[in-house]
Structure formats: C-alpha cells, structure tokens
Design a protein around this motif. Structure first.
Motif, PDB file in Angstrom:
ATOM      1  N   LEU A 231      57.924  89.793  50.898  1.00 22.68           N
ATOM      2  CA  LEU A 231      58.781  90.745  50.256  1.00 22.68           C
ATOM      3  C   LEU A 231      59.759  91.287  50.877  1.00 22.68           C
ATOM      4  CD1 LEU A 231      58.768  93.013  48.085  1.00 22.68           C
ATOM      5  CD2 LEU A 231      57.224  94.201  49.384  1.00 22.68           C
TER       6      LEU A 231
ATOM      7  N   TYR B 162      70.480 105.506  61.013  1.00 19.95           N
ATOM      8  CA  TYR B 162      68.623 105.236  61.300  1.00 19.95           C
ATOM      9  C   TYR B 162      68.105 106.684  60.813  1.00 19.95           C
ATOM     10  CZ  TYR B 162      64.143 104.162  63.128  1.00 19.95           C
ATOM     11  OH  TYR B 162      62.757 104.127  63.566  1.00 19.95           O
TER      12      TYR B 162
ATOM     13  N   ALA C 186      58.161  99.022  56.373  1.00 21.48           N
ATOM     14  CA  ALA C 186      59.225  98.094  56.878  1.00 21.48           C
ATOM     15  C   ALA C 186      60.438  98.670  57.515  1.00 21.48           C
ATOM     16  CB  ALA C 186      59.680  97.139  55.831  1.00 21.48           C
ATOM     17  N   GLY C 187      61.028  98.209  58.458  1.00 25.22           N
ATOM     18  CA  GLY C 187      62.294  98.578  59.057  1.00 25.22           C
ATOM     19  C   GLY C 187      62.734  98.022  60.085  1.00 25.22           C
ATOM     20  N   GLN C 188      63.977  98.628  60.479  1.00 26.21           N
ATOM     21  CA  GLN C 188      64.806  98.109  61.707  1.00 26.21           C
ATOM     22  C   GLN C 188      65.493  99.216  62.284  1.00 26.21           C
ATOM     23  OE1 GLN C 188      66.191  96.742  58.462  1.00 26.21           O
ATOM     24  NE2 GLN C 188      67.429  98.618  59.135  1.00 26.21           N
TER      25      GLN C 188
ATOM     26  N   GLY D 217      53.088  95.267  65.633  1.00 33.02           N
ATOM     27  CA  GLY D 217      53.662  96.406  65.232  1.00 33.02           C
ATOM     28  C   GLY D 217      52.729  97.341  64.544  1.00 33.02           C
ATOM     29  N   PHE D 218      53.172  98.397  63.667  1.00 35.19           N
ATOM     30  CA  PHE D 218      52.363  99.585  63.408  1.00 35.19           C
ATOM     31  C   PHE D 218      51.826  98.936  62.113  1.00 35.19           C
ATOM     32  CE2 PHE D 218      55.655 102.995  64.606  1.00 35.19           C
ATOM     33  CZ  PHE D 218      55.329 102.788  66.014  1.00 35.19           C
TER      34      PHE D 218
ATOM     35  N   GLY E 201      57.107 108.587  67.649  1.00 32.86           N
ATOM     36  CA  GLY E 201      57.894 108.703  68.745  1.00 32.86           C
ATOM     37  C   GLY E 201      58.090 107.237  69.390  1.00 32.86           C
TER      38      GLY E 201
ATOM     39  N   THR F 207      56.325  98.156  70.481  1.00 30.35           N
ATOM     40  CA  THR F 207      56.184  97.294  69.206  1.00 30.35           C
ATOM     41  C   THR F 207      57.181  96.126  69.500  1.00 30.35           C
ATOM     42  OG1 THR F 207      57.821  98.495  67.829  1.00 30.35           O
ATOM     43  CG2 THR F 207      55.573  99.117  67.675  1.00 30.35           C
ATOM     44  N   PRO F 208      57.427  95.134  68.536  1.00 34.46           N
ATOM     45  CA  PRO F 208      58.199  94.322  68.734  1.00 34.46           C
ATOM     46  C   PRO F 208      59.588  94.863  68.405  1.00 34.46           C
ATOM     47  CG  PRO F 208      56.367  93.310  67.175  1.00 34.46           C
ATOM     48  CD  PRO F 208      56.241  94.869  67.509  1.00 34.46           C
TER      49      PRO F 208
ATOM     50  N   ILE G 275      56.333 105.565  56.723  1.00 37.14           N
ATOM     51  CA  ILE G 275      56.538 105.815  57.981  1.00 37.14           C
ATOM     52  C   ILE G 275      58.109 105.899  58.282  1.00 37.14           C
ATOM     53  CG2 ILE G 275      56.495 104.373  60.401  1.00 37.14           C
ATOM     54  CD1 ILE G 275      53.683 104.876  58.744  1.00 37.14           C
ATOM     55  N   SER G 276      58.257 107.365  58.653  1.00 36.62           N
ATOM     56  CA  SER G 276      59.514 107.887  59.140  1.00 36.62           C
ATOM     57  C   SER G 276      59.584 107.485  60.387  1.00 36.62           C
ATOM     58  CB  SER G 276      59.671 109.178  58.776  1.00 36.62           C
ATOM     59  OG  SER G 276      60.875 110.003  58.889  1.00 36.62           O
TER      60      SER G 276
ATOM     61  N   VAL H 233      66.891  99.350  53.531  1.00 35.88           N
ATOM     62  CA  VAL H 233      65.396  99.017  54.110  1.00 35.88           C
ATOM     63  C   VAL H 233      64.588 100.335  53.975  1.00 35.88           C
ATOM     64  CG1 VAL H 233      64.180  98.155  55.675  1.00 35.88           C
ATOM     65  CG2 VAL H 233      66.308  97.009  55.311  1.00 35.88           C
ATOM     66  N   HIS H 234      65.150 101.276  54.446  1.00 39.12           N
ATOM     67  CA  HIS H 234      64.156 102.601  54.729  1.00 39.12           C
ATOM     68  C   HIS H 234      64.163 103.318  53.201  1.00 39.12           C
ATOM     69  CE1 HIS H 234      65.288 101.649  58.945  1.00 39.12           C
ATOM     70  NE2 HIS H 234      63.942 101.735  59.014  1.00 39.12           N
TER      71      HIS H 234
ATOM     72  N   VAL I  23      61.692  94.455  51.003  1.00 41.58           N
ATOM     73  CA  VAL I  23      61.588  95.777  50.354  1.00 41.58           C
ATOM     74  C   VAL I  23      62.885  96.159  49.362  1.00 41.58           C
ATOM     75  CG1 VAL I  23      59.838  96.350  51.810  1.00 41.58           C
ATOM     76  CG2 VAL I  23      62.002  97.083  52.421  1.00 41.58           C
ATOM     77  N   ARG I  24      63.993  95.477  49.609  1.00 42.77           N
ATOM     78  CA  ARG I  24      65.212  95.984  49.035  1.00 42.77           C
ATOM     79  C   ARG I  24      65.368  95.377  47.712  1.00 42.77           C
ATOM     80  NH1 ARG I  24      69.095  93.674  53.590  1.00 42.77           N
ATOM     81  NH2 ARG I  24      67.362  91.930  53.171  1.00 42.77           N
TER      82      ARG I  24
HETATM   83  N1  LIG Z   1      58.469 101.257  67.464  1.00 40.85           N
HETATM   84  C1  LIG Z   1      58.858 102.477  67.353  1.00 40.85           C
HETATM   85  O1  LIG Z   1      59.080 103.028  68.507  1.00 40.85           O
HETATM   86  C2  LIG Z   1      59.061 103.453  66.142  1.00 40.85           C
HETATM   87  C3  LIG Z   1      59.151 104.657  66.274  1.00 40.85           C
HETATM   88  C4  LIG Z   1      59.507 105.353  65.147  1.00 40.85           C
HETATM   89  C5  LIG Z   1      59.533 104.526  63.828  1.00 40.85           C
HETATM   90  N2  LIG Z   1      59.423 103.150  63.905  1.00 40.85           N
HETATM   91  C6  LIG Z   1      59.202 102.688  62.439  1.00 40.85           C
HETATM   92  O2  LIG Z   1      58.314 102.102  62.407  1.00 40.85           O
HETATM   93  C7  LIG Z   1      58.492 101.140  61.470  1.00 40.85           C
HETATM   94  C8  LIG Z   1      57.504  99.609  62.003  1.00 40.85           C
HETATM   95  O3  LIG Z   1      58.256  99.131  63.085  1.00 40.85           O
HETATM   96  P1  LIG Z   1      57.472  98.705  64.491  1.00 40.85           P
HETATM   97  O4  LIG Z   1      58.160  99.553  65.646  1.00 40.85           O
HETATM   98  O5  LIG Z   1      56.166  98.532  64.344  1.00 40.85           O
HETATM   99  O6  LIG Z   1      58.271  97.145  64.604  1.00 40.85           O
HETATM  100  P2  LIG Z   1      57.977  95.698  63.805  1.00 40.85           P
HETATM  101  O7  LIG Z   1      59.118  94.935  64.116  1.00 40.85           O
HETATM  102  O8  LIG Z   1      56.717  95.311  63.740  1.00 40.85           O
HETATM  103  O9  LIG Z   1      58.078  96.302  62.196  1.00 40.85           O
HETATM  104  C9  LIG Z   1      58.920  96.160  61.308  1.00 40.85           C
HETATM  105  C10 LIG Z   1      58.831  95.034  60.515  1.00 40.85           C
HETATM  106  O10 LIG Z   1      59.677  95.324  59.103  1.00 40.85           O
HETATM  107  C11 LIG Z   1      59.990  93.959  58.568  1.00 40.85           C
HETATM  108  N3  LIG Z   1      61.238  94.297  57.771  1.00 40.85           N
HETATM  109  C12 LIG Z   1      62.490  94.451  58.288  1.00 40.85           C
HETATM  110  N4  LIG Z   1      63.403  94.790  57.080  1.00 40.85           N
HETATM  111  C13 LIG Z   1      62.464  94.329  56.137  1.00 40.85           C
HETATM  112  C14 LIG Z   1      62.699  94.137  54.670  1.00 40.85           C
HETATM  113  N5  LIG Z   1      63.896  94.130  54.427  1.00 40.85           N
HETATM  114  N6  LIG Z   1      61.708  93.699  53.792  1.00 40.85           N
HETATM  115  C15 LIG Z   1      60.358  93.617  54.538  1.00 40.85           C
HETATM  116  N7  LIG Z   1      60.251  93.654  55.516  1.00 40.85           N
HETATM  117  C16 LIG Z   1      61.160  94.008  56.501  1.00 40.85           C
HETATM  118  C17 LIG Z   1      60.285  93.109  60.036  1.00 40.85           C
HETATM  119  O11 LIG Z   1      60.400  91.916  59.736  1.00 40.85           O
HETATM  120  C18 LIG Z   1      59.160  93.875  60.971  1.00 40.85           C
HETATM  121  O12 LIG Z   1      58.107  92.698  60.823  1.00 40.85           O
HETATM  122  C19 LIG Z   1      59.555 100.843  61.313  1.00 40.85           C
HETATM  123  O13 LIG Z   1      60.065 101.536  59.879  1.00 40.85           O
HETATM  124  C20 LIG Z   1      60.418 101.650  62.309  1.00 40.85           C
HETATM  125  O14 LIG Z   1      61.623 102.095  61.964  1.00 40.85           O
HETATM  126  C21 LIG Z   1      59.309 102.596  65.192  1.00 40.85           C
END
Ligand SMILES: NC(=O)c1ccc[n+]([C@@H]2O[C@H](COP(=O)([O-])OP(=O)(O)OC[C@H]3O[C@@H](n4cnc5c(N)ncnc54)[C@H](O)[C@@H]3O)[C@@H](O)[C@H]2O)c1
Length: 256
Positions: free
Chosen positions: A68, A161, A97-99, A23-24, A192, A196-197, A146-147, A119-120, A70-71
């Motif tokens: 952690l 989202y 952190a995000g989903q 992931g990022f 964009g 990632t996972p 990270i938006s 979360v965000h 984050v909420r």
């Molecule tokens: N992958 C993409 O295309 C993309 C594009 C734009 C933005 N993003 C954003 O980038 C960020 C990183 O995502 P990624 O794509 O690297 O995937 P990722 O799954 O590797 O990263 C997200 C991580 O956040 C963690 N997480 C979720 N809820 C959480 C919480 N309540 N507390 C702590 N950790 C929590 C997850 O367990 C996961 O490890 C996210 O915010 C995502 O929305 C991703």
C-alpha cells in the motif's frame, strides 16, 4: 489479550524483523499480535514487509502483508477490501507511514513540501475515510494517528514535516468529533526522538546524536516498543473514553 478478536491495519509496518531495528509500525504489529489481534501490515517496502509477515506467521500469529502506498486512494480501497475479505472486519487503523526531510523553510522545495503533505496528511485522511464505513459496520473502532512532537512544536531543522505532522494532529480531532456518535475513536501520538530505521543515519553521527540527546530531560532516545505501548493502549478498549486526545511520548522533551 488486550486486542483479542480484533483486526488491525497498520501502515508503515515493514520494519518488524526480530534482531533488527524495528519501526513503530513493526513493533506495534508484534505487540498487537501477542495481544490477540489479526494484523495487516501495509507498506511500500515490499521485501522487508514480507520478511516481517513471514516471521510473525512463524511465531503462530495471524499476519498479512498488503502492499500500500498511502498516497493512492485506489490502493487504500483495495487494502481495506482485502482486509475485510480475509479477516471479516476492521476494528483498528494505525496511520503510521511516514518519512522526514530535514529542510528549513528556504531549503524545502515544493516537491518536498508536497511529498510530506501527501504521505502524512493525505495518507492519514484517505485511510481514515475508507476505514470508517467498515468500523461503523462493527459498532465502532479505534484510529491511532502517528504525528510527532514536531506536530506540536517547531524546530531549526524542518519545515514541511512540521506542517504535515501538525495537519495530522488537528485532522485527528475533527475525526474524533464527527465519529464519536459511531463509537469510532481517533487519537494522535506524538513521539519524540526514537531509535527506528527512520532515524538510523542520525544515530550513526555521534555529534548529532549528542546534540539531540541533550534536548531530552530523560537524556536518552526512545525505543520503538515505548511508542508501540502507547499505540496499543489507544487501540484497545482500555482507552474507551479517550478520543480527540494527544499522547506525547518524548522523555519530557516538550514539557520544558
Ligand atoms: N523515529 C522517530 O524519532 C519519530 C519521531 C516522531 C514521529 N515519527 C513518525 O513515526 C512514523 C513511523 O516512523 P519510524 O520512525 O517507525 O520509521 P520507519 O521507517 O520504520 O517507518 C516508516 C515506514 O513508512 C513507510 N512509508 C513511507 N512512505 C510510505 C507510503 N507512501 N506508503 C506506505 N508506506 C510508506 C516506510 O517504507 C517505512 O517502512 C512516521 O510517521 C514518522 O514520521 C518518528
């Protein structure tokens, strides 16, 4: 050594295993460590994060996993206190952190809405609020939020989202203005479509993959390292006069 002597806390950093899709947060952890930072990985995925922590340490880097969610404000207070106790200070915070739920306005339930915002938006607010006093103690710091491109433009596929990522964008600017006098910078990153996972399942569906790729002028998905490069730049002193800005990393997607 662009982060020499700095201490950085990265949320959502569990996925940082070499040889697997990172992931990022995980990719940033490696990049930060290589550039001389002590890195604190935070996430709710404990097993994965501990494996990442172990690998980083096996490569000789200073890395620490702190569970952690984050909420949760109390968990934030503990995570930052433990960071400072272990490494003596905090210079950089990456709120990553995000989903992402893919629901239209009518499909989204109130639970989904609340979860995205928690979360965000709430997570970024809490981390920022509790990191600032520590950054002030050391004469400044850098907060990288990270938006997403979905914090800049709408889509057919998501609703909550967009709102949550948009909240991160404008919260970042308020933070930048309020703490510029303390030499604390805050910037947002807007990735964009990246491999990632989080997007792994989408990657496995060739039709969907083609549909998304067709929207990108560079005609490919981004790699986590390409976003981590931007995070590193904003975390480092190379961006010392940049605050309240938006860094778009999207292969040209939102330029059209
Ligand atoms: N992958 C993409 O295309 C993309 C594009 C734009 C933005 N993003 C954003 O980038 C960020 C990183 O995502 P990624 O794509 O690297 O995937 P990722 O799954 O590797 O990263 C997200 C991580 O956040 C963690 N997480 C979720 N809820 C959480 C919480 N309540 N507390 C702590 N950790 C929590 C997850 O367990 C996961 O490890 C996210 O915010 C995502 O929305 C991703």
């Amino acid at each position: 050594m662009r982060l020499k002597g700095k201490v950085a806390l990265i949320t959502g950093a569990a996925a940082g295993i070499k040889g697997e899709v990172m992931g990022f947060g995980g990719a940033s952890a490696w990049m930060f460590a290589r550039e001389g930072a002590k890195v604190v990985l935070c996430d709710i995925k404990e097993d994965l994060a501990r494996r990442s922590e172990t690998q980083l340490r096996e490569h000789g880097y200073d890395a620490l996993f702190i569970p952690l969610d984050v909420r949760d404000e109390e968990q934030w207070k503990r995570a930052i206190a433990q960071t400072v106790k272990t490494y003596g200070k905090l210079n950089v915070l990456v709120n990553n952190a995000g989903q992402g739920y893919m629901n239209t306005v009518e499909q989204a339930t109130l639970d989904i809405w609340n979860h995205e915002m928690d979360v965000h938006a709430k997570g970024t607010f809490l981390g920022t609020k509790h990191a600032i006093p520590e950054m002030r103690k050391v004469g400044g710091g850098s907060i990288v939020n990270i938006s997403s491109i979905y914090g800049l433009v709408g889509s057919q596929t998501s609703a909550a989202y967009h709102a949550a990522k948009g909240a991160i964008r404008i919260f970042t600017k308020a933070t930048a203005i309020q703490y510029a006098k303390d030499n604390i910078r805050a910037n947002s990153i807007h990735p964009g479509f990246c491999i990632t996972p989080m997007t792994h399942r989408l990657q496995e569906d060739p039709d969907k993959l083609a549909l998304y790729t067709a929207k990108v002028p560079m005609a490919r998905w981004g790699k986590p390292e390409e976003v981590a490069d931007g995070i590193l730049f904003l975390a480092s002193d190379e961006s010392s006069y940049i605050t309240g800005s938006e860094l778009v990393i999207d292969g040209g997607m939102t330029a059209q």
